[in-house]
Design a protein around this motif. Structure first.
Motif, PDB file in Angstrom:
ATOM      1  N   HIS A 295      15.090   7.099  -0.296  1.00 16.24           N
ATOM      2  CA  HIS A 295      15.200   7.565  -1.685  1.00 16.24           C
ATOM      3  C   HIS A 295      13.836   8.020  -2.209  1.00 16.24           C
ATOM      4  O   HIS A 295      13.721   9.123  -2.782  1.00 16.24           O
ATOM      5  CB  HIS A 295      15.765   6.443  -2.556  1.00 16.24           C
ATOM      6  CG  HIS A 295      15.758   6.757  -4.022  1.00 16.24           C
ATOM      7  ND1 HIS A 295      16.607   7.668  -4.590  1.00 16.24           N
ATOM      8  CD2 HIS A 295      14.968   6.283  -5.034  1.00 16.24           C
ATOM      9  CE1 HIS A 295      16.364   7.754  -5.892  1.00 16.24           C
ATOM     10  NE2 HIS A 295      15.377   6.918  -6.184  1.00 16.24           N
ATOM     11  N   ARG A 296      12.816   7.196  -2.037  1.00 17.27           N
ATOM     12  CA  ARG A 296      11.484   7.540  -2.562  1.00 17.27           C
ATOM     13  C   ARG A 296      10.897   8.746  -1.843  1.00 17.27           C
ATOM     14  O   ARG A 296      10.303   9.630  -2.474  1.00 17.27           O
ATOM     15  CB  ARG A 296      10.546   6.340  -2.427  1.00 17.27           C
ATOM     16  CG  ARG A 296      10.911   5.154  -3.293  1.00 17.27           C
ATOM     17  CD  ARG A 296       9.856   4.067  -3.181  1.00 17.27           C
ATOM     18  NE  ARG A 296       8.559   4.513  -3.662  1.00 17.27           N
ATOM     19  CZ  ARG A 296       7.436   3.800  -3.543  1.00 17.27           C
ATOM     20  NH1 ARG A 296       7.464   2.615  -2.945  1.00 17.27           N
ATOM     21  NH2 ARG A 296       6.299   4.268  -4.010  1.00 17.27           N
ATOM     22  N   THR A 370       3.878  10.483   2.220  1.00 18.49           N
ATOM     23  CA  THR A 370       4.896   9.463   2.487  1.00 18.49           C
ATOM     24  C   THR A 370       4.285   8.262   3.196  1.00 18.49           C
ATOM     25  O   THR A 370       4.603   7.105   2.879  1.00 18.49           O
ATOM     26  CB  THR A 370       6.026  10.060   3.345  1.00 18.49           C
ATOM     27  OG1 THR A 370       6.652  11.124   2.623  1.00 18.49           O
ATOM     28  CG2 THR A 370       7.065   9.004   3.687  1.00 18.49           C
ATOM     29  N   ALA A 371       3.422   8.530   4.163  1.00 15.21           N
ATOM     30  CA  ALA A 371       2.792   7.435   4.903  1.00 15.21           C
ATOM     31  C   ALA A 371       1.955   6.549   3.990  1.00 15.21           C
ATOM     32  O   ALA A 371       1.741   5.367   4.281  1.00 15.21           O
ATOM     33  CB  ALA A 371       1.931   7.992   6.032  1.00 15.21           C
ATOM     34  N   GLU A 372       1.482   7.103   2.883  1.00 14.37           N
ATOM     35  CA  GLU A 372       0.641   6.346   1.960  1.00 14.37           C
ATOM     36  C   GLU A 372       1.447   5.540   0.940  1.00 14.37           C
ATOM     37  O   GLU A 372       0.868   4.790   0.147  1.00 14.37           O
ATOM     38  CB  GLU A 372      -0.307   7.301   1.223  1.00 14.37           C
ATOM     39  CG  GLU A 372      -1.323   7.973   2.143  1.00 14.37           C
ATOM     40  CD  GLU A 372      -2.209   8.960   1.403  1.00 14.37           C
ATOM     41  OE1 GLU A 372      -2.015   9.115   0.175  1.00 14.37           O
ATOM     42  OE2 GLU A 372      -3.083   9.574   2.040  1.00 14.37           O
ATOM     43  N   LEU A 373       2.771   5.713   0.933  1.00 15.82           N
ATOM     44  CA  LEU A 373       3.587   4.954  -0.015  1.00 15.82           C
ATOM     45  C   LEU A 373       3.435   3.451   0.224  1.00 15.82           C
ATOM     46  O   LEU A 373       3.316   2.998   1.360  1.00 15.82           O
ATOM     47  CB  LEU A 373       5.061   5.339   0.131  1.00 15.82           C
ATOM     48  CG  LEU A 373       5.468   6.739  -0.341  1.00 15.82           C
ATOM     49  CD1 LEU A 373       6.930   6.992   0.001  1.00 15.82           C
ATOM     50  CD2 LEU A 373       5.240   6.911  -1.844  1.00 15.82           C
ATOM     51  N   VAL A 374       3.438   2.709  -0.838  1.00 17.33           N
ATOM     52  CA  VAL A 374       3.377   1.251  -0.745  1.00 17.33           C
ATOM     53  C   VAL A 374       4.797   0.723  -0.915  1.00 17.33           C
ATOM     54  O   VAL A 374       5.379   0.800  -2.004  1.00 17.33           O
ATOM     55  CB  VAL A 374       2.444   0.660  -1.820  1.00 17.33           C
ATOM     56  CG1 VAL A 374       2.441  -0.859  -1.720  1.00 17.33           C
ATOM     57  CG2 VAL A 374       1.039   1.219  -1.674  1.00 17.33           C
ATOM     58  N   ASP A 375       5.343   0.254   0.185  1.00 18.78           N
ATOM     59  CA  ASP A 375       6.718  -0.242   0.180  1.00 18.78           C
ATOM     60  C   ASP A 375       6.854  -1.232   1.323  1.00 18.78           C
ATOM     61  O   ASP A 375       6.461  -0.926   2.455  1.00 18.78           O
ATOM     62  CB  ASP A 375       7.711   0.909   0.346  1.00 18.78           C
ATOM     63  CG  ASP A 375       9.150   0.487   0.074  1.00 18.78           C
ATOM     64  OD1 ASP A 375       9.633  -0.437   0.772  1.00 18.78           O
ATOM     65  OD2 ASP A 375       9.787   1.075  -0.818  1.00 18.78           O
ATOM     66  N   ARG A 376       7.412  -2.382   1.069  1.00 17.32           N
ATOM     67  CA  ARG A 376       7.502  -3.402   2.108  1.00 17.32           C
ATOM     68  C   ARG A 376       8.380  -2.949   3.267  1.00 17.32           C
ATOM     69  O   ARG A 376       8.280  -3.476   4.373  1.00 17.32           O
ATOM     70  CB  ARG A 376       8.019  -4.717   1.531  1.00 17.32           C
ATOM     71  CG  ARG A 376       9.465  -4.699   1.053  1.00 17.32           C
ATOM     72  CD  ARG A 376       9.841  -6.010   0.389  1.00 17.32           C
ATOM     73  NE  ARG A 376      11.245  -6.049  -0.037  1.00 17.32           N
ATOM     74  CZ  ARG A 376      12.235  -6.466   0.736  1.00 17.32           C
ATOM     75  NH1 ARG A 376      11.983  -6.872   1.975  1.00 17.32           N
ATOM     76  NH2 ARG A 376      13.481  -6.481   0.285  1.00 17.32           N
ATOM     77  N   ASP A 381       5.326   0.640  12.249  1.00 17.62           N
ATOM     78  CA  ASP A 381       6.119   1.334  13.265  1.00 17.62           C
ATOM     79  C   ASP A 381       6.778   2.576  12.684  1.00 17.62           C
ATOM     80  O   ASP A 381       6.860   3.621  13.353  1.00 17.62           O
ATOM     81  CB  ASP A 381       7.189   0.395  13.828  1.00 17.62           C
ATOM     82  CG  ASP A 381       6.611  -0.661  14.752  1.00 17.62           C
ATOM     83  OD1 ASP A 381       5.467  -0.484  15.208  1.00 17.62           O
ATOM     84  OD2 ASP A 381       7.304  -1.661  15.014  1.00 17.62           O
ATOM     85  N   LEU A 382       7.261   2.487  11.462  1.00 13.87           N
ATOM     86  CA  LEU A 382       7.916   3.631  10.840  1.00 13.87           C
ATOM     87  C   LEU A 382       6.901   4.739  10.547  1.00 13.87           C
ATOM     88  O   LEU A 382       7.195   5.927  10.742  1.00 13.87           O
ATOM     89  CB  LEU A 382       8.616   3.192   9.556  1.00 13.87           C
ATOM     90  CG  LEU A 382       9.442   4.260   8.827  1.00 13.87           C
ATOM     91  CD1 LEU A 382      10.506   4.848   9.753  1.00 13.87           C
ATOM     92  CD2 LEU A 382      10.091   3.673   7.573  1.00 13.87           C
ATOM     93  N   ARG A 383       5.727   4.364  10.082  1.00 12.04           N
ATOM     94  CA  ARG A 383       4.682   5.369   9.853  1.00 12.04           C
ATOM     95  C   ARG A 383       4.314   6.063  11.162  1.00 12.04           C
ATOM     96  O   ARG A 383       4.131   7.282  11.205  1.00 12.04           O
ATOM     97  CB  ARG A 383       3.443   4.708   9.236  1.00 12.04           C
ATOM     98  CG  ARG A 383       3.614   4.241   7.798  1.00 12.04           C
ATOM     99  CD  ARG A 383       2.270   3.827   7.221  1.00 12.04           C
ATOM    100  NE  ARG A 383       2.371   3.453   5.820  1.00 12.04           N
ATOM    101  CZ  ARG A 383       2.482   2.210   5.370  1.00 12.04           C
ATOM    102  NH1 ARG A 383       2.521   1.201   6.243  1.00 12.04           N
ATOM    103  NH2 ARG A 383       2.566   1.956   4.083  1.00 12.04           N
ATOM    104  N   HIS A 416      -8.428   6.075   3.166  1.00 19.09           N
ATOM    105  CA  HIS A 416      -7.141   5.467   2.829  1.00 19.09           C
ATOM    106  C   HIS A 416      -6.724   4.605   4.010  1.00 19.09           C
ATOM    107  O   HIS A 416      -6.952   4.985   5.167  1.00 19.09           O
ATOM    108  CB  HIS A 416      -6.083   6.534   2.551  1.00 19.09           C
ATOM    109  CG  HIS A 416      -4.830   5.964   1.955  1.00 19.09           C
ATOM    110  ND1 HIS A 416      -3.852   5.345   2.723  1.00 19.09           N
ATOM    111  CD2 HIS A 416      -4.387   5.909   0.667  1.00 19.09           C
ATOM    112  CE1 HIS A 416      -2.881   4.940   1.931  1.00 19.09           C
ATOM    113  NE2 HIS A 416      -3.172   5.260   0.687  1.00 19.09           N
ATOM    114  N   PRO A 417      -6.098   3.467   3.771  1.00 17.91           N
ATOM    115  CA  PRO A 417      -5.790   2.553   4.871  1.00 17.91           C
ATOM    116  C   PRO A 417      -4.972   3.159   6.002  1.00 17.91           C
ATOM    117  O   PRO A 417      -5.118   2.754   7.151  1.00 17.91           O
ATOM    118  CB  PRO A 417      -5.015   1.425   4.178  1.00 17.91           C
ATOM    119  CG  PRO A 417      -5.506   1.436   2.767  1.00 17.91           C
ATOM    120  CD  PRO A 417      -5.776   2.876   2.457  1.00 17.91           C
TER     121      PRO A 417
END
Length: 667
Positions: A295-296, A370-376, A381-383, A416-417
């Motif tokens: 969604h995000r 998207t890779a920088e989104l903060v989401d648990r 692995d998904l990144r 960025h991390p």
């Protein structure tokens, strides 16, 4: 920004549960000033990769004969039809040797950095060498076949082992025929079951009747096709689609072999609004992600494309479940979104990439954000998988330079991390590509040598060299690490540390690096600093599993003398003093090598009184700290004085008199 970079840190390892090579990457939590390499040796990484291959490998017919030839003659030449698993068999044969010395290495004949197969320095003691010519044309096979006898002889002399994969229908000279082993495909059913066990599918499940599996195996299949089918069964099992049993998973795996080209084109034509297509593209790029992430990320893609926001009230619009149904997808019991048909996600990615070329740079920007989104739910692995899916499209369409530019942007951009890992993943995809691997190896070389090391690029290159290149191409990794190490300043030296770790795995690599630092140096002062770390007297005097120590070779002695001479000329005493102290300590404990170690130091001073006096002063200061006792230190110092006196043309002095230091500065 200058080219200085510092040590970096990372957490522990990961597990590989699929096909192909394994590359271990670890998330960085801050900028490169707080990062460091994982610390696993290239040999350990290579052995782990080979071990995982062995776990899902089934011996082909003829494997026993191949093992016998390799043990008895140090060489085996594998012959067999395409798809019989020749390359995998070659790697397994080398893994099973369990040598205590040497390294695993894939030879790259024709690569401009690779020495000729007849070069005496190509083979190191105990090395495990793979020469895979399975896809070579007849001209290439004829060219390299001429050198096989010389290569085989070098392997025997170094107690190394060589496995050659020859092309189908290739010919061999009579003197090489005794080392040829013909292999053929193992039982397909057994191969499939081994892969299913590797994917942790219980035997009570895969022993069930499955017509689709039987249909698949009825036709001749290559080992790669069977492995791919097993992986699709694994994915079908994880998707929890109906029917949810082994027969159903096999049906989905069979159907996933379709390209879905026309089905995807029809779906895209039907779903023509921007939100629908954004959700379709996002689901394909993040296939298997949690619904919250989908969604995000879908909303983020619309913002990246600067699409006007929908003015429909939230409670009046379609919910996510309905929108997913429109694109033939749904969220499973675990909340993760997948298409209803296995393999459909890959077809969607191909369609958007091929038929909407203007979308490509925007997809890259979206993937970055998207890779920088903060989401648990947005895991490492998904990144990593997101970057891989994007890289696959670049490489599939020949856009390797664009992929390299994207990796450059991620590596040199604002801190960025997740950016450094994204750059590492992108470069690793390029390096493991059969078609473009050589291009990326050359690119990494150029970056290590010449490119401005802005942002986290130095960290990215360090990780790529040590964890991606070094396990299979250690010589190329060594050269690139040397260029990185030459550009380090200050107290932290992660590239030099990694270079030392790499040469510690092979006396051949240490010899080659000593040669580069002393005989082919364009920056003597810089290379003298590196030389002190590479020229460690302990491994130089320890033969390990070799017939003799490196320091017993006259060529290495010449490199050592030249290197120490550059140290004495170009570096301040404060820098080289601890290394000279270690050298003298080793001489005190080295027994047969004591005189040789001292001779090399004296020869390096080249009769310069100041240098000789300084060496003597260091020896006097080192006496009390000798591990074997101060008496050994005194004996070593007196022996050094005798050699200094001889070099200066003075009469040798009795050891017991403890004379004044030689002409030059006083200690």
């Amino acid at each position: 920004m200058n080219d200085t970079f510092t040590r970096v840190s990372s957490p522990g390892g990961s597990v590989h549960a699929g096909q192909g090579h394994i590359y271990n990457f670890h998330s960085c939590t801050t900028s490169s000033s707080a990062q460091q390499p994982a610390g696993r040796s290239p040999r350990r990484i290579a052995d782990d990769q080979l071990r995982l291959l062995r776990q899902r490998f089934v011996d082909p017919t003829g494997m026993g004969e191949a093992r016998r030839l390799l043990v008895e003659h140090s060489t085996v030449i594998l012959d067999g039809p395409p798809g019989s698993g020749r390359s995998a068999a070659a790697r397994v044969l080398l893994y099973e040797l369990h040598q205590s010395t040497g390294i695993f290495r894939e030879l790259l004949p024709g690569d401009k950095e690779e020495v000729a197969l007849t070069d005496a320095g190509l083979v190191g003691p105990g090395d495990r060498l793979l020469l895979d010519l399975g896809e070579a044309d007849m001209a290439g096979w004829w060219k390299y076949r001429r050198d096989l006898s010389a290569l085989r002889k070098a392997a025997q002399e170094q107690h190394a082992h060589l496995v050659v994969v020859m092309p189908p229908d290739g010919t061999l000279e009579s003197d090489l025929q005794p080392y040829r082993a013909e292999i053929s495909c193992p039982p397909a059913q057994e191969v499939l079951r081994r892969h299913l066990r590797f994917h942790q599918i219980p035997h009570e499940e895969y022993l069930q009747s499955a017509p689709a599996s039987a249909e698949f195996l009825d036709a001749p299949r290559s080992m790669e096709e069977i492995a791919d089918f097993a992986d699709r069964v694994r994915r079908a099992r994880g998707a929890h689609r109906t029917p949810d049993d082994f027969a159903g998973w096999c049906e989905q795996a069979r159907d996933a072999r379709k390209t879905w080209k026309h089905e995807v084109a029809g779906l895209v034509a039907e779903r023509c609004t921007a939100p629908q297509r954004a959700l379709l593209c996002t689901t394909a790029m993040l296939h298997g992600a949690h619904a919250d992430v989908i969604h995000r990320a879908s909303a983020l893609l619309l913002r990246t494309l600067k699409t006007p926001r929908d003015t429909v009230h939230l409670l009046e619009g379609k919910d996510l479940a309905e929108r997913l149904t429109e694109i033939s997808a749904s969220a499973g019991p675990d909340g993760h979104v997948r298409f209803d048909r296995l393999g459909f996600d890959a077809a969607v990615r191909v369609h958007f990439w091929d038929h909407m070329p203007d979308l490509r740079p925007l997809l890259s920007a979206w993937a970055d954000r998207t890779a920088e989104l903060v989401d648990r739910h947005l895991t490492e692995d998904l990144r990593r998988e997101l970057v891989r899916r994007l890289a696959d499209q670049y490489l599939r369409t020949g856009k390797w330079r664009e992929l390299a530019a994207l990796a450059d942007k991620w590596g040199t951009g604002p801190a960025h991390p997740v950016r450094p890992d994204a750059a590492i993943h992108a470069l690793s995809c390029g390096l493991e590509s059969k078609q473009y691997g050589a291009n990326f190896r050359e690119l990494v070389y150029t970056w290590c040598r010449d490119k401005q090391l802005a942002g986290d690029l130095a960290y990215v290159l360090l990780r790529v060299c040590t964890e991606v290149m070094a396990p299979t191409h250690p010589d190329q990794a060594m050269v690139r690490l040397r260029h990185l190490a030459r550009r380090e300043h200050g107290g932290a030296t992660p590239a030099l540390d990694a270079l030392c770790d790499l040469v510690a795995t092979s006396s051949r690599l240490r010899r080659r690096m000593l040669d580069r630092l002393t005989r082919h140096s364009s920056a003597p002062a810089t290379d003298a600093r590196l030389f002190l770390r590479i020229c460690d007297p302990v491994p130089l005097t320890d033969p390990g599993g070799s017939p003799r120590a490196l320091l017993d070779e006259s060529y290495v002695q010449g490199c050592v003398t030249t290197g120490w001479r550059a140290v004495l000329v170009h570096l301040p005493r404060a820098h080289w003093h601890p290394y000279a102290k270690r050298w003298l300590h080793t001489a005190s404990d080295a027994g047969d090598h004591r005189d040789l170690l001292l001779d090399l130091l004296v020869d390096a001073a080249d009769r310069d009184g100041t240098s000789l006096a300084t060496l003597y002063a260091v020896a006097r200061a080192a006496e009390p700290t000798t591990s074997s006792g101060s008496a050994h230190g005194v004996t070593t110092t007196d022996r050094l004085l005798q050699k200094i006196s001889a070099a200066q043309g003075l009469r040798p002095t009795a050891a017991s008199s403890r004379p004044a230091p030689p002409r030059g500065t006083t200690p």
